[in-house]
Write a protein that holds these residues in place. Structure first.
Motif, PDB file in Angstrom:
ATOM      1  N   SER A 134       6.811  10.492  35.624  1.00  0.00           N
ATOM      2  CA  SER A 134       5.978  10.565  34.425  1.00  0.00           C
ATOM      3  C   SER A 134       5.388   9.218  34.037  1.00  0.00           C
ATOM      4  O   SER A 134       4.462   9.148  33.226  1.00  0.00           O
TER       5      SER A 134
ATOM      6  N   GLN B 265       2.241  15.204  35.067  1.00  0.00           N
ATOM      7  CA  GLN B 265       0.885  15.168  34.519  1.00  0.00           C
ATOM      8  C   GLN B 265       0.174  13.875  34.928  1.00  0.00           C
ATOM      9  O   GLN B 265      -1.037  13.873  35.160  1.00  0.00           O
TER      10      GLN B 265
ATOM     11  N   ARG C  38      -1.059  14.375  38.437  1.00  0.00           N
ATOM     12  CA  ARG C  38      -2.184  15.320  38.466  1.00  0.00           C
ATOM     13  C   ARG C  38      -3.508  14.591  38.234  1.00  0.00           C
ATOM     14  O   ARG C  38      -4.520  14.921  38.847  1.00  0.00           O
ATOM     15  N   LYS C  39      -3.496  13.605  37.352  1.00  0.00           N
ATOM     16  CA  LYS C  39      -4.723  12.848  37.090  1.00  0.00           C
ATOM     17  C   LYS C  39      -5.140  12.051  38.324  1.00  0.00           C
ATOM     18  O   LYS C  39      -6.327  11.949  38.645  1.00  0.00           O
TER      19      LYS C  39
ATOM     20  N   ASP D  29       2.931  24.542  37.965  1.00  0.00           N
ATOM     21  CA  ASP D  29       4.210  23.880  37.705  1.00  0.00           C
ATOM     22  C   ASP D  29       5.276  24.291  38.710  1.00  0.00           C
ATOM     23  O   ASP D  29       6.192  23.512  38.990  1.00  0.00           O
TER      24      ASP D  29
END
Length: 354
Positions: free
Chosen positions: A37, A118, A121-122, A137
């Motif tokens: 993260s 997340q 993902r970017k 997910d």
């Protein structure tokens, strides 16, 4: 003390020791302070390098294998091209660039990525900005109505594991607790464990066995899709047949560190038990094959020689080193292994044997 270490310490003081599995899950996937993260862990500036980051040849050969499988399975007009744990998106980008040579296959692909982070993902969206992936997910969210052509590279090694130590005919679980103010390993009380009942035959007192409850569930989900709708799933990871011994490791800046060192700031992985991955699958699967042998079967040396013709100096040295790293037994060639899932009654994808 890292922010996540403070959270873990408070939780353990309030609720008692936690399993290695829970420790891994919190360290890797905590939404605010978890490893995936908070950082991009890949490449020379990260903590480790995966095969797609080593060389484009890895993704190119996988892309051609998937395209050949699609041709042999009748060229379905619509397929899900999927990846589990896509990292930066490098592998998928290399696959998509390569399969442009098979326009009908490229046109049939709908891109699906299973990614929990997340932040990553970017990064993947930036790498794959010329396509429109669908993110998920969990593997259970992958399509069930189209053939599935899937790759998982170094996905299963990051799934949380339980560590069990044999004590007579029972097992004691390795746990993370506190001594003073520091995290430390300890053991639970002994108890029978049905999932490891068969391991009483090949272990002795004090032996440590690891198991990952998520791994067989994910494999069953993939196998059902492949057998029902067609396609293939190509799995690449490091490990061996039948878990025995402590393989939990932490990496930080490409160096091994203690597993409890700076929680949330080190990558945590464990060797994959390939026996568990292929047990009782509802589709066909290939033999477990060392990665180096698989890549050589697909012609990686010929590809490396072709690319080398346009290189010189430092670029050529790096290219030669990349080929060696992917294939040589002393590097990724043997410890990394691969196998394929494919529909019952069909031939395995290129590079695999039954």
């Amino acid at each position: 003390m890292t922010p996540l270490e403070k959270i873990l310490t408070a939780q353990i003081k309030a609720q008692g020791p936690i399993s290695v599995s829970d420790y891994m899950a919190i360290c890797l996937f905590h939404p605010e302070h978890g490893y995936y993260s908070t950082r991009d862990p890949f490449g020379t500036t990260g903590d480790f390098i995966t095969a797609p980051e080593v060389s484009q040849m890895f993704g190119e050969l996988i892309g051609l294998t998937l395209a050949q499988t699609w041709i042999e399975q009748g060229k379905p007009a619509r397929i899900a091209l999927a990846e589990l744990g896509p990292g930066r998106g490098t592998l998928m980008a290399d696959i998509l660039r390569t399969v442009k040579a098979v326009p009908a296959f490229a046109a049939a692909c709908e891109i699906h990525l299973v990614e929990a982070s997340q932040r990553l993902r970017k990064v993947q969206a930036q790498t794959l900005q010329n396509v429109t992936p669908t993110w998920h997910d969990h593997t259970e969210e992958l399509p069930t109505d189209v053939p599935l052509y899937l790759v998982a590279n170094e996905f299963f090694d990051a799934l949380p594991i339980h560590q069990m130590i044999r004590d007579g005919d029972s097992w004691r679980e390795r746990q993370v607790g506190i001594e003073g103010e520091a995290l430390t390993f300890g053991l639970s009380a002994g108890a029978p464990l049905s999932v490891l009942a068969h391991r009483l035959e090949d272990t002795k007192d004090g032996d440590l066995v690891e198991f990952c409850p998520q791994a067989p569930t994910i494999m069953q989900s993939l196998a059902k899709r492949v057998d029902a709708n067609g396609g293939a799933a190509l799995i690449f990871d490091y490990g061996d047949w039948r878990s025995l011994g402590d393989t939990l490791q932490a990496l930080r800046a490409h160096e091994k560190v203690a597993a409890l060192y700076k929680p949330g700031e080190s990558d945590l992985t464990a060797h994959v038990d390939f026996e568990v991955l292929v047990a009782d699958l509802p589709c066909a699967h290939s033999r477990i094959t060392p990665q180096g042998i698989f890549l050589e079967r697909l012609g990686i040396t010929d590809r490396a020689q072709a690319l080398a013709k346009n290189l010189n100096g430092t670029d050529l040295k790096q290219h030669i080193a990349a080929h060696r790293r992917l294939t040589h037994p002393d590097e990724m060639g043997t410890i990394f292994k691969t196998f394929a899932l494919f529909p019952s009654g069909t031939n395995p994808p290129a590079g695999y044997e039954t």
